[in-house]
Write an enzyme that holds these catalytic residues in place. Structure first.
Site, mmCIF file in Angstrom:
data_model
loop_
_atom_site.group_PDB
_atom_site.id
_atom_site.type_symbol
_atom_site.label_atom_id
_atom_site.label_comp_id
_atom_site.label_asym_id
_atom_site.label_seq_id
_atom_site.Cartn_x
_atom_site.Cartn_y
_atom_site.Cartn_z
ATOM 1 N N CYS A 94 25.808 31.468 31.770
ATOM 2 C CA CYS A 94 24.861 31.956 30.753
ATOM 3 C C CYS A 94 23.760 30.918 30.512
ATOM 4 C CB CYS A 94 25.622 32.327 29.482
ATOM 5 S SG CYS A 94 24.658 33.380 28.383
ATOM 6 N N HIS A 110 30.502 35.796 31.218
ATOM 7 C CA HIS A 110 31.318 34.691 30.696
ATOM 8 C C HIS A 110 32.764 34.771 31.170
ATOM 9 C CE1 HIS A 110 28.577 32.873 27.696
ATOM 10 N NE2 HIS A 110 28.041 34.091 27.642
ATOM 11 N N GLU A 116 34.941 32.484 30.935
ATOM 12 C CA GLU A 116 35.821 31.781 29.984
ATOM 13 C C GLU A 116 36.195 32.673 28.795
ATOM 14 O OE1 GLU A 116 32.664 31.581 30.015
ATOM 15 O OE2 GLU A 116 31.845 31.141 28.023
#
Lengths: 233, 90
Positions: free
Chosen positions: A86, A203, A205
């Site tokens: 990002c 994302h 994560e």
């Protein structure tokens, strides 16, 4: 293997990334303050999401000149694995480690939702544990994710298999209807020519534990682990 | 040393989608400004700087644009330089 998560003023996914690397993947991990100038203890460097320097001027434009970035560039040029997620992707583009730029989303909205991405190429440190064509579900959360590059560079990215992820539907079909932000060729992630620097808008994560609705993000981190294991054996 | 003021315009290269400009154009048209056909947006920056002469000031501004202020992938810049009447530092 030791991972470093760079913390810029305004990073806000740094702790999520640290948590996944350390507690979910079990990797030795430390934070790297943006003023640090010593990365020699690290085997992989992560640039997290967020709004470094308030996104002032352009996303990533100021963070790119943080002291740590000289070291990140040196680390990458020596072949070290670097993943930007990002805002991290935006910083990598501004720094020149990756080609292109991330423009304002086509519809001007800040988009925060889960999307599907198709793995286009598995020949990198961060996609090696995926299958070609595998569909991954993970969230995006950005206002500037519209990947742009000039036509000649786009053709080069495609012909060199540097496009790693494309926005798609749940079955892996890539079309304009599932392009959330207007990115050229539905591009959600790319790598550099040497294939050790990867940037992606989604994302992983935030999708690495079942409680969060998807564990698909783990494939990205697992790829790094498997690459390291292969290097040892 | 002389004090100069630079006005820098930065905008998206032609051909690159400017959704903000499109939205403003739609708003103007819906308000009855039927004459408006298109809008492109950009940024205006004003720099105050000190340099030996105008040529040196231009050189500084050009380097600043290329290094930080504009992204050559997506943007183009244009600037004008004038001698400042007096130091306008606040």
């Amino acid at each position: 293997m030791k991972c470093g998560v760079v913390v810029f003023p305004g990073s806000n996914c740094d702790h999520d990334l640290y948590h996944v690397l350390k507690h979910v993947m079990g990797l030795e991990t430390r934070f790297v303050w943006h003023k640090e100038q010593e990365l020699n203890d690290l085997d992989a460097v992560f640039l997290p999401g967020g709004f470094s320097y308030g996104d002032y001027l352009r996303t990533g434009a100021i963070a790119r000149f943080s002291p740590v970035m000289n070291e990140v560039i040196r680390f990458a040029q020596k072949g070290g694995p670097v993943l930007g997620i990002c805002n991290g992707f935006q910083i990598l583009c501004e720094s020149g480690l990756l080609p292109g730029a991330l423009l304002r989303n086509r519809d001007l909205d800040f988009i925060c939702k889960s999307v599907y991405i198709r793995v286009e190429n598995t020949d990198t440190i961060f996609t090696g544990a995926c299958q070609p064509g595998q569909v991954l579900k993970m969230p995006i959360a950005h206002g500037d994710g519209n990947f742009f590059v000039d036509q000649a560079t786009l053709e080069e990215l495609e012909s060199r298999q540097q496009v790693l992820f494309r926005y798609c539907d749940h079955s892996g079909q890539v079309n304009e209807a599932v392009n959330p932000n207007g990115s050229l060729n539905n591009i959600a992630g790319i790598c550099n020519r040497e294939r050790n620097v990867v940037g992606m808008m989604p994302h992983p994560e935030r999708a690495a534990e079942a409680v969060l609705g998807s564990e698909d993000g783990r494939f990205i981190f697992q790829s790094l682990v498997e690459t390291a294991l292969n290097a040892v054996s | 040393m002389q004090t100069f003021k630079a006005k820098i315009q930065i905008r998206l290269k032609s051909g690159i989608l400017d959704p903000q400009g499109q939205t403003i154009a739609h708003a103007l048209q819906s308000l009855g400004f039927s004459e408006v056909q298109a809008v492109r947006t950009g940024k205006l920056m004003e720099l105050q700087l000190q340099a030996e002469n105008r040529k040196a000031a231009e050189d500084v501004v050009k380097r600043a644009c290329e290094k930080l202020l504009a992204n050559p992938v997506t943007e183009e810049y244009h600037f004008e330089i004038a001698e400042a009447e007096e130091d306008v530092t606040v």
